[in-house]
Write a protein that holds these residues in place. Structure first.
Motif, PDB file in Angstrom:
ATOM      1  N   ALA A 109     119.795  11.788  -5.939  1.00 50.07           N
ATOM      2  CA  ALA A 109     121.057  12.474  -6.245  1.00 50.07           C
ATOM      3  C   ALA A 109     122.216  11.485  -6.275  1.00 50.07           C
ATOM      4  O   ALA A 109     122.259  10.542  -5.475  1.00 50.07           O
ATOM      5  N   ALA A 110     123.151  11.699  -7.198  1.00 48.38           N
ATOM      6  CA  ALA A 110     124.312  10.816  -7.304  1.00 48.38           C
ATOM      7  C   ALA A 110     125.077  10.823  -5.985  1.00 48.38           C
ATOM      8  O   ALA A 110     125.090  11.836  -5.278  1.00 48.38           O
ATOM      9  N   PRO A 111     125.708   9.682  -5.635  1.00 53.21           N
ATOM     10  CA  PRO A 111     126.463   9.620  -4.385  1.00 53.21           C
ATOM     11  C   PRO A 111     127.474  10.763  -4.301  1.00 53.21           C
ATOM     12  O   PRO A 111     128.120  11.109  -5.297  1.00 53.21           O
ATOM     13  N   GLY A 112     127.618  11.373  -3.139  1.00 54.38           N
ATOM     14  CA  GLY A 112     128.531  12.497  -2.964  1.00 54.38           C
ATOM     15  C   GLY A 112     127.866  13.832  -3.235  1.00 54.38           C
ATOM     16  O   GLY A 112     128.425  14.877  -2.922  1.00 54.38           O
ATOM     17  N   THR A 113     126.679  13.805  -3.822  1.00 53.95           N
ATOM     18  CA  THR A 113     125.955  15.063  -4.035  1.00 53.95           C
ATOM     19  C   THR A 113     124.638  14.964  -3.278  1.00 53.95           C
ATOM     20  O   THR A 113     124.263  13.896  -2.804  1.00 53.95           O
ATOM     21  N   SER A 114     123.951  16.080  -3.153  1.00 49.24           N
ATOM     22  CA  SER A 114     122.618  15.996  -2.562  1.00 49.24           C
ATOM     23  C   SER A 114     121.709  16.990  -3.262  1.00 49.24           C
ATOM     24  O   SER A 114     122.172  17.969  -3.844  1.00 49.24           O
ATOM     25  N   PRO A 115     120.408  16.723  -3.210  1.00 44.75           N
ATOM     26  CA  PRO A 115     119.490  17.642  -3.879  1.00 44.75           C
ATOM     27  C   PRO A 115     119.559  18.990  -3.176  1.00 44.75           C
ATOM     28  O   PRO A 115     119.754  19.050  -1.966  1.00 44.75           O
ATOM     29  N   ARG A 116     119.435  20.048  -3.926  1.00 41.76           N
ATOM     30  CA  ARG A 116     119.424  21.362  -3.267  1.00 41.76           C
ATOM     31  C   ARG A 116     117.994  21.905  -3.255  1.00 41.76           C
ATOM     32  O   ARG A 116     117.155  21.518  -4.084  1.00 41.76           O
ATOM     33  N   ILE A 117     117.751  22.759  -2.285  1.00 43.09           N
ATOM     34  CA  ILE A 117     116.424  23.371  -2.156  1.00 43.09           C
ATOM     35  C   ILE A 117     116.129  24.175  -3.428  1.00 43.09           C
ATOM     36  O   ILE A 117     116.997  24.886  -3.940  1.00 43.09           O
ATOM     37  N   CYS A 118     114.933  24.038  -3.930  1.00 50.70           N
ATOM     38  CA  CYS A 118     114.531  24.736  -5.155  1.00 50.70           C
ATOM     39  C   CYS A 118     114.555  26.248  -4.913  1.00 50.70           C
ATOM     40  O   CYS A 118     113.997  26.734  -3.921  1.00 50.70           O
ATOM     41  N   ASP A 119     115.215  26.977  -5.794  1.00 45.97           N
ATOM     42  CA  ASP A 119     115.347  28.425  -5.583  1.00 45.97           C
ATOM     43  C   ASP A 119     114.090  29.190  -6.004  1.00 45.97           C
ATOM     44  O   ASP A 119     113.889  30.326  -5.611  1.00 45.97           O
ATOM     45  N   VAL A 120     113.238  28.562  -6.780  1.00 49.60           N
ATOM     46  CA  VAL A 120     112.031  29.259  -7.224  1.00 49.60           C
ATOM     47  C   VAL A 120     110.972  29.278  -6.126  1.00 49.60           C
ATOM     48  O   VAL A 120     110.382  30.310  -5.818  1.00 49.60           O
ATOM     49  N   CYS A 121     110.769  28.146  -5.476  1.00 50.75           N
ATOM     50  CA  CYS A 121     109.706  28.057  -4.470  1.00 50.75           C
ATOM     51  C   CYS A 121     110.275  27.968  -3.064  1.00 50.75           C
ATOM     52  O   CYS A 121     109.508  27.829  -2.102  1.00 50.75           O
TER      53      CYS A 121
END
Ligand SMILES: [Zn+2]
Ligand SMILES: [Zn+2]
Length: 376
Positions: A153-165
């Motif tokens: 993930a680009a600095p300042g952002t973070s991956p979010r938990i997948c909403d499907v699984c």
């Protein structure tokens, strides 16, 4: 290689002037499509090979320039052999991107996975194999991206938990049949099994979380190593994903022979050339050994084909328990031309010797008989 002659740009579907990032993106897209766990196409593996070969060339500025100028021939001429594209190497590339070996076990969804193994090679001389040596080996390995700390993930952002699984990486599909309800579990189509989604990819690694680096390592090659043997260096392969362990580095050792010396495990063989007179009188001479000259004592009366065995002067064994033997194979040369005076001398010598001096004390049957026949 069936793929050797297809245009690399065409395989990846990019322009000849495409920047490196486009090439990386194109390969990544193809690799995901052609992943054996995903693609049912019978030619997926072959097409993945093609794509990986194209990527390996076009992602390296030097190789790419050679390819642009001279094509496939130029790459081969520059020592970029098709043998570079063996399964081990492909799985290196795949491992760099997915943290898994290409034809290994399926990714563990959402969890840490071990980094792929990396293959490298080192070339040493027989003298270095005799004493042992430390060599510097450069291998292209994937490391966690320093910009995003490996999460893509680009600095300042973070991956979010997948909403499907919901982060599990796998989804369950329920189907009804006449036998009742069936529950099947499969890789999550949204996050491709990772469990999280990167919405703003890191620019450095294109959201992959890993970048490739040429890493130089000092490798201790033990005395006694043989041509083609591999040294495993634990933990120096590709970085694992999500905190998983690194893969290993395998260094294949090539041992360049010394001309005139043949190796058979720990034993060495060489030929020594003697004139008939020196073989008869005995002599001492030096011959090239694995680590400098070796002195060979030739006793008087040495026969053609005799092997002088110098125990303990061959190669060390890897276990260090014993050394092999250095075997000098005697070749005796007879004068091909004699002038009148020499001829007379040899005739006189022949008369003086008679038959008795040719007798082998340990073999008074056959050999002496053969000599007798030859005299008739
Ligand atoms: Zn990154
Ligand atoms: Zn998911």
């Amino acid at each position: 290689m069936a793929t050797a002659e297809r245009d690399y740009y065409e395989i990846l579907g990019v322009d000849r002037g495409a920047p490196e990032a486009d090439i990386k993106r194109a390969f990544r897209k193809l690799a995901r499509e052609l992943h054996p766990d995903v693609s049912q196409a019978p030619d997926a593996e072959e097409r993945f090979r093609e794509a990986a070969e194209a990527y390996e060339v076009l992602s390296d500025p030097e190789r790419r320039a050679t390819y642009d100028r001279y094509g496939h021939e130029g790459l081969r001429g520059g020592g970029f052999a098709p043998a570079d594209f063996d399964l081990g190497n492909l799985s290196d590339i795949f491992g760099a991107f997915f943290g898994e070996s290409l034809f290994g076990q399926a990714a563990h969804p959402g969890g840490p996975s071990r980094g792929g193994d990396v293959a490298a090679s080192a070339e040493i001389t027989l003298a270095e194999a005799f004493t042992g040596v430390t060599v510097s080996v450069t291998a292209r390995v994937a490391q966690a991206c320093e910009t995003c700390d490996g999460n893509g993930a680009a600095p300042g952002t973070s991956p979010r938990i997948c909403d499907v699984c919901a982060g599990a990486g796998r989804v369950q599909q329920v189907s009804q049949s006449v036998f009742g309800q069936f529950v099947r579990s499969g890789t999550c189509p949204r996050c491709e099994g990772i469990g999280s989604i990167v919405e703003t990819p890191c620019e450095t690694c294109d959201g992959i979380g890993r970048t490739l680096h040429d890493r130089a390592l000092d490798i201790d090659i033990p005395a006694g190593i043989d041509d083609g043997q591999r040294i495993r260096v634990r933990n120096e392969g590709h970085a694992g994903a999500l905190g998983g362990p690194n893969g290993d580095l395998f260094v294949q050792v090539r041992v360049t022979p010394i001309p005139g010396i043949e190796r058979d495990g720990a034993d060495l063989h060489t030929a020594v050339e003697l004139t008939m007179t020196r073989a008869a009188l005995g002599t001492s001479l030096t011959v090239p050994g694995p680590d400098g000259e070796i002195e060979v004592e030739v006793p008087a009366g040495t026969q053609p084909g005799h092997i002088i065995v110098l125990r303990g002067q061959g190669m060390p064994s890897l276990e260090g328990r014993r050394r092999g033997a250095f075997n000098a194979h005697v070749r005796v040369h007879i004068p091909r031309r004699l002038d009148d005076a020499q001829r007379t001398l040899v005739e006189q010598l022949g008369e003086s010797l008679g038959e008795e001096p040719y007798r082998d004390d340990e073999d008074d049957g056959g050999f002496f008989g053969r000599i007798k026949n030859a005299f008739r």
